[in-house]
Design an enzyme around this catalytic site. Structure first.
Site, mmCIF file in Angstrom:
data_model
loop_
_atom_site.group_PDB
_atom_site.id
_atom_site.type_symbol
_atom_site.label_atom_id
_atom_site.label_comp_id
_atom_site.label_asym_id
_atom_site.label_seq_id
_atom_site.Cartn_x
_atom_site.Cartn_y
_atom_site.Cartn_z
ATOM 1 N N ALA A 14 2.974 5.082 -2.628
ATOM 2 C CA ALA A 14 2.239 6.167 -3.316
ATOM 3 C C ALA A 14 1.866 5.674 -4.721
ATOM 4 O O ALA A 14 2.142 6.323 -5.727
ATOM 5 C CB ALA A 14 3.059 7.454 -3.376
ATOM 6 N N HIS B 298 2.369 2.070 -11.514
ATOM 7 C CA HIS B 298 2.839 0.953 -10.676
ATOM 8 C C HIS B 298 1.943 -0.275 -10.873
ATOM 9 O O HIS B 298 2.431 -1.400 -10.948
ATOM 10 C CB HIS B 298 2.748 1.322 -9.197
#
Ligand code: PAF
Length: 278
Positions: free
Chosen positions: A25, A30
């Site tokens: 996700a 990230h």
């Protein structure tokens, strides 16, 4: 970019691997960790991003159930950001005999009574999966986000204690324009909840302002609770702690040691956390 499910499919480690462990996700936060990993890897190194929703770190089965799973989009985003390998193992690759191995927890996981008090068993699951991912991927370095400050400290402490030979690299928190720390959980907020969510960052800022105005940690904690309370955040904790041990007691030299303001709370049942230097 290689996408593999089994550790044996990873190309032989001719050069050093830098691992970015994720549960998928993926968002811009990230991807910034992947960029950090690319820097840490240098010209020769290989950036491996693991995507594994680790069942053992969820103490609430409903939370595990609704954790977003978006592998196809994740792979595309990782291709664009220049990762070398996506390691997306099935549960039986990570836990071939079931999740049996218990990794002893370092004190920073249990003593602060922060995440540990609200998510019993969470860090046992995190240490277990991180130790296992290190075993499977054999990285020289691994990148973790500062947003999960206690997790970062737990992994650093475990890695040092067990001589895992993995250098832990910290990646700064990436924020939305209004200050909300990026998190996969933000997508669960209602639009009304999303409007209230920047209160977490506002509370951290208020704690810093209180310090600049001469306040001590207790007053700064009070200021954070006030900002969170006004925004209707159900507070799990709002604390000013030693940045390394995450404990504060009478012996803490809060004027001389690096300190961190750290908080967690729920908006519409969605649990959010954040932290900043204090
Ligand atoms: O921060 C996370 O996403 C997870 O806790 C981690 C480090 C990938 C372990 O499952």
């Amino acid at each position: 970019m290689q996408v593999v499910q089994r550790a044996e499919q990873l190309a032989p480690a001719a050069s050093q691997r830098v691992l970015v462990p994720t549960m998928g996700a993926l968002h811009a936060g990230h991807l910034s960790l992947v960029r950090k990993a690319t820097e840490a890897a240098g010209e020769e190194g290989v950036v491996v991003v693991s995507v594994f929703v680790n069942p053992t770190q969820f103490n609430d089965p409903a939370d595990l159930e609704r954790y977003p799973r978006t592998l196809e989009a994740d792979v595309e985003a990782l291709r664009e950001v220049g990762a070398d390998v996506v390691f997306a193992p099935p549960v039986e690759e990570v836990y071939p005999d079931g999740p049996l191995t218990e990794v002893p927890l370092p004190p920073v996981a249990t003593e602060p009574k922060l995440e540990d008090a609200h998510r019993p068993g969470h860090f046992a699951g995190v240490c277990q999966v991180v130790a296992r991912l290190f075993e499977l991927v054999r990285p020289a370095k691994a990148v973790f986000g500062e947003k999960d400050w206690q997790q970062l400290r737990v992994v650093e402490a475990m890695s040092e204690r067990d001589g895992l030979g993995v250098e832990i690299v910290a990646g700064p928190t990436v924020r939305e324009r209004d200050g909300l720390a990026m998190s996969s959980r933000n997508t669960h907020l209602s639009s009304e909840g999303r409007r209230r969510a920047p209160a977490l960052f506002a509370a951290l800022r208020e704690a810093s302002l209180a310090k600049l105005a001469g306040a001590g940690p207790d007053e700064a904690e009070g200021a954070m609770r006030r900002v969170l309370g006004e925004a209707g955040v159900e507070i799990d904790y709002a604390a000013v702690r030693d940045a390394r041990t995450l404990v504060r007691d009478a012996s803490t030299d809060w004027r001389g040691s690096p300190m961190r303001s750290i908080l967690a709370g729920r908006i519409d049942g969605v649990r959010l956390l954040d932290n900043a230097p204090w």
